[in-house]
Design a protein around this motif. Structure first.
Motif, PDB file in Angstrom:
ATOM      1  N   UNK A 249      57.632  -9.458  88.209  1.00 34.32           N
ATOM      2  CA  UNK A 249      56.406 -10.240  88.391  1.00 34.32           C
ATOM      3  C   UNK A 249      55.384  -9.853  87.336  1.00 34.32           C
ATOM      4  N   UNK A 250      55.297  -8.536  87.066  1.00 36.04           N
ATOM      5  CA  UNK A 250      54.324  -8.047  86.078  1.00 36.04           C
ATOM      6  C   UNK A 250      54.644  -8.570  84.679  1.00 36.04           C
ATOM      7  N   UNK A 251      55.926  -8.630  84.363  1.00 35.56           N
ATOM      8  CA  UNK A 251      56.319  -9.142  83.037  1.00 35.56           C
ATOM      9  C   UNK A 251      55.832 -10.580  82.861  1.00 35.56           C
ATOM     10  N   UNK A 252      56.050 -11.385  83.904  1.00 42.25           N
ATOM     11  CA  UNK A 252      55.636 -12.788  83.821  1.00 42.25           C
ATOM     12  C   UNK A 252      54.123 -12.906  83.735  1.00 42.25           C
ATOM     13  N   UNK A 253      53.436 -12.152  84.598  1.00 37.68           N
ATOM     14  CA  UNK A 253      51.973 -12.201  84.591  1.00 37.68           C
ATOM     15  C   UNK A 253      51.435 -11.683  83.259  1.00 37.68           C
ATOM     16  N   UNK A 254      52.109 -10.641  82.730  1.00 36.51           N
ATOM     17  CA  UNK A 254      51.708 -10.082  81.431  1.00 36.51           C
ATOM     18  C   UNK A 254      51.770 -11.115  80.321  1.00 36.51           C
ATOM     19  N   UNK A 255      52.839 -11.934  80.306  1.00 35.15           N
ATOM     20  CA  UNK A 255      52.955 -12.992  79.289  1.00 35.15           C
ATOM     21  C   UNK A 255      51.774 -13.937  79.381  1.00 35.15           C
ATOM     22  N   UNK A 256      51.459 -14.293  80.634  1.00 36.89           N
ATOM     23  CA  UNK A 256      50.347 -15.220  80.881  1.00 36.89           C
ATOM     24  C   UNK A 256      49.017 -14.640  80.388  1.00 36.89           C
ATOM     25  N   UNK A 257      48.782 -13.368  80.712  1.00 40.54           N
ATOM     26  CA  UNK A 257      47.525 -12.728  80.324  1.00 40.54           C
ATOM     27  C   UNK A 257      47.439 -12.582  78.807  1.00 40.54           C
ATOM     28  N   UNK A 258      48.559 -12.210  78.183  1.00 39.89           N
ATOM     29  CA  UNK A 258      48.567 -12.044  76.722  1.00 39.89           C
ATOM     30  C   UNK A 258      48.167 -13.359  76.062  1.00 39.89           C
ATOM     31  N   UNK A 259      48.732 -14.452  76.590  1.00 39.77           N
ATOM     32  CA  UNK A 259      48.437 -15.761  76.022  1.00 39.77           C
ATOM     33  C   UNK A 259      46.961 -16.108  76.206  1.00 39.77           C
ATOM     34  N   UNK A 260      46.422 -15.791  77.386  1.00 43.66           N
ATOM     35  CA  UNK A 260      45.008 -16.057  77.659  1.00 43.66           C
ATOM     36  C   UNK A 260      44.088 -15.262  76.754  1.00 43.66           C
ATOM     37  N   UNK A 261      44.433 -13.971  76.563  1.00 40.72           N
ATOM     38  CA  UNK A 261      43.610 -13.101  75.721  1.00 40.72           C
ATOM     39  C   UNK A 261      43.592 -13.650  74.302  1.00 40.72           C
ATOM     40  N   UNK A 262      44.750 -14.071  73.833  1.00 42.42           N
ATOM     41  CA  UNK A 262      44.898 -14.623  72.498  1.00 42.42           C
ATOM     42  C   UNK A 262      44.023 -15.876  72.349  1.00 42.42           C
ATOM     43  N   UNK A 263      44.058 -16.707  73.383  1.00 45.62           N
ATOM     44  CA  UNK A 263      43.307 -17.956  73.374  1.00 45.62           C
ATOM     45  C   UNK A 263      41.807 -17.685  73.340  1.00 45.62           C
ATOM     46  N   UNK A 264      41.366 -16.698  74.153  1.00 44.73           N
ATOM     47  CA  UNK A 264      39.945 -16.365  74.194  1.00 44.73           C
ATOM     48  C   UNK A 264      39.478 -15.834  72.853  1.00 44.73           C
ATOM     49  N   UNK A 265      40.328 -15.005  72.245  1.00 40.11           N
ATOM     50  CA  UNK A 265      39.961 -14.397  70.967  1.00 40.11           C
ATOM     51  C   UNK A 265      39.745 -15.482  69.919  1.00 40.11           C
ATOM     52  N   UNK A 266      40.580 -16.505  69.995  1.00 35.19           N
ATOM     53  CA  UNK A 266      40.478 -17.559  68.975  1.00 35.19           C
ATOM     54  C   UNK A 266      39.276 -18.466  69.181  1.00 35.19           C
ATOM     55  N   UNK A 267      38.960 -18.721  70.449  1.00 32.48           N
ATOM     56  CA  UNK A 267      37.832 -19.618  70.758  1.00 32.48           C
ATOM     57  C   UNK A 267      36.500 -18.899  70.590  1.00 32.48           C
TER      58      UNK A 267
END
Lengths: 267, 330
Positions: A249-267
């Motif tokens: 579950x953590x691996x899946x959630x981690x992928x999601x969070x990584x993607x979100x962090x990346x998105x926030x950094x870009x915006x």
């Protein structure tokens, strides 16, 4: 009037939270609680046995290959569906959703029929020294199959939305097909792709049924993390089963969070 | 030189978008393709650009037959109605796109971008994103982007169509001045006859995939060769076989030869001019255009009975010929 509206809004909120709690939050929370019931040490020991580590390694490897393949295929297929006209497009469009409609076990069985010794390709492949069933290629195929629609389905609406004027503008400015794709189309669809990748990754990490059929479940060889969890559970090794579930579950959630962090950094 | 289209035809399924179109656009000129939606004007522009392939006919740009040249190599600058801004790039990078595709040195690109930003009055906006610009600014950026690669021809597809009326008028004037400055052969598509008259040196009027008439704005207005052009370029009244410009409709307060009795339904004040709406005895409606001063001098008011007489009118014969009748002189 306002009082009854407030009441109905509160009621709706209570229902939504209650529904989610019963079906999602409490079960996942229970796993969290049970995993650490005998302390963090026991949990750690249970999921760091060689067998468990191999299962995690295999799951991540299969997910990485399958998601990469589906990303390339998904973007290409979405471009084909949205940007071109051809006969049989409706058929391809419908076929992409097949993995949603078919039970994973059935998908596993269909691969078994094709690649088994008596199957269409299986005999020839085995004669040439390629073992698909009960080894990595079969498990990758099964995982690709079940996680195929996600990237296509996320990218198609984005392509529709951005339209093709930016691409045409790039072409009038001298960009060839590849330059247009890399510098205009890909940046424009990147969040659709990213979201598709997250969903496909979550699906690939958790795949059980199709992989169970084609892998043969050889301990320490073709046993993925979900299969390992199932076996541990069957042997009443509950701490290991729960902890491994938690890691997945953590691996899946981690992928999601990584993607979100990346998105926030870009915006 | 310039652009010539020779016998271009294009069908989309059963729909005929272009039917044997031939036009000549002089080098360095500013030409408008004018017509209602579905007249084929945008398709013609896209065929010239190479964004569509004609079913038949040739496209010649600067003496080079470009019919089979892909869009990338045609040397055209294209501006879209909805800007087609590269949303993920800054204004600077949008304008630099064509040059960076051509792998020009960094320094040259920077200099050129700075010049263009000045040309389109966007200095100071270099590092903004398109979403931070107004519609008019976005379109000016798109124009700078198209001009950056020094195209042989500039093609504008309804460039002001998505803008507010005020911004549209401002940009029209600006485009005309810009054209005087850079002098690149330019074709722009519009459905707004006022815009075409205001900006273009030559207007090509299109209807149902065919060319109705080509000429200078004044020619089209004064000597329309078809009913369609008469009705589309400038306002018109129709009375039987007669086509009467509203400013050619004279209003008299006493009966006279050739004058018809009419009742004033409404007077619309439009600043300098007034629009007098008339109802004839047989129920048909006409309108006359005059200065507000004239209307006030005659003390015209709604409900009044007056007599309307065309000073002159146009008649289009079924053969295609047309003649002007000087009725007031009769």
């Amino acid at each position: 009037m306002p009082a009854s509206r407030t009441a109905s809004r509160l009621g709706l909120r209570f229902f939504a939270v209650g529904y989610l709690s019963m079906l999602l939050l409490i079960p996942v929370g229970m796993i969290f609680y049970r995993a650490f019931e005998h302390g963090a040490g026991a949990a750690w020991a249970a999921v760091t046995t060689p067998e468990a580590l191999h299962a995690f390694y295999l799951t991540i490897l299969i997910a990485a290959i399958a998601v990469s393949a589906n990303t390339i295929f998904g973007v290409g297929c979405a471009l084909l569906l949205v940007r071109t006209k051809f006969r049989g497009k409706a058929l391809i469009n419908a076929a992409i959703d097949l993995p949603f409609a078919i039970s994973p076990v059935v998908i596993g069985l269909s691969l078994y029929l094709l690649y088994g010794r008596e199957g269409w390709f299986g005999g020839w492949l085995l004669d040439n020294g390629i073992q698909v069933l009960f080894s990595l290629p079969g498990m990758v195929l099964a995982t690709i199959f079940v996680s195929l629609p996600f990237v296509v389905r996320e990218v198609v609406p984005v392509l529709h939305e951005i339209g093709d004027e930016q691409e045409q503008a790039a072409q009038t400015l001298g960009a060839n097909w590849w330059q247009t794709f890399r510098r205009i189309t890909l940046p424009a669809i990147r969040w659709g792709v990213a979201y598709g990748v997250v969903l496909a990754t979550a699906r690939a990490l958790g795949e059980f049924g199709a992989v169970a059929v084609v892998s043969g479940r050889v301990v320490g060889q073709t046993e993925t993390a979900p299969l390992w969890v199932w076996r541990e559970f069957g042997q009443f090794n509950l701490t290991g089963a729960y902890t491994a579930s938690l890691v997945l579950a953590m691996l899946a959630i981690g992928t999601l969070l990584a993607m979100n962090a990346f998105k926030r950094k870009e915006a | 030189m310039g652009i010539s289209v020779k016998g271009a035809s294009k069908k989309f399924g059963d729909f005929v978008a272009l039917e044997d179109i031939s036009i000549e656009v002089p080098d360095g000129s500013l030409t408008a393709l004018l017509g209602p939606s579905g007249s084929g004007k945008s398709t013609l522009l896209r065929v010239i650009a190479g964004l569509e392939q004609p079913d038949a006919g040739r496209i010649v740009i600067s003496d080079r037959d470009t019919t089979d040249v892909p869009v990338q190599d045609r040397g055209v600058g294209f501006v879209f109605q909805h800007y087609a801004a590269f949303k993920h790039m800054t204004v600077k990078n949008n304008i630099a796109f064509g040059l960076s595709i051509r792998k020009r040195p960094r320094k040259e690109i920077d200099t050129r971008v700075r010049e263009l930003l000045q040309l389109v009055h966007l200095d100071g906006f270099a590092d903004r994103y398109p979403s931070q610009l107004s519609g008019g600014q976005r379109q000016r950026m798109a124009l700078a982007r198209a001009l950056a690669v020094e195209p042989e021809v500039l093609l504008l597809d309804e460039p002001f169509g998505a803008l507010d009326a005020n911004v549209r008028k401002e940009l029209r004037v600006w485009l005309r001045r810009l054209h005087e400055e850079v002098h690149v052969t330019t074709i722009f598509v519009t459905h707004d006859q006022e815009e075409a008259m205001d900006v273009a040196e030559q207007i090509v009027v299109m209807n149902e995939g065919r060319i109705e008439q080509t000429g200078a704005p004044r020619d089209l207005y004064d000597h329309p060769s078809t009913e369609f052009v008469m009705g589309f370029v400038g306002p018109v009244n129709r009375r039987g076989a007669l086509f009467i410009r509203p400013h050619d409709l004279e209003i008299l307060q006493v009966p006279a030869v050739e004058a018809e009795e009419a009742m004033i339904e409404r007077i619309v004040h439009l600043g300098f001019e007034a629009r007098v709406e008339l109802l004839l005895a047989d129920g048909e409606q006409l309108w006359a255009q005059m200065t507000l001063a004239e209307a006030e001098l005659m003390e015209l008011a709604a409900g009044q009975i007056v007599y309307a007489r065309p000073r002159h009118a146009k008649v289009f014969e079924p053969s295609g010929a047309s003649r002007t009748e000087e009725l007031a002189a009769a």
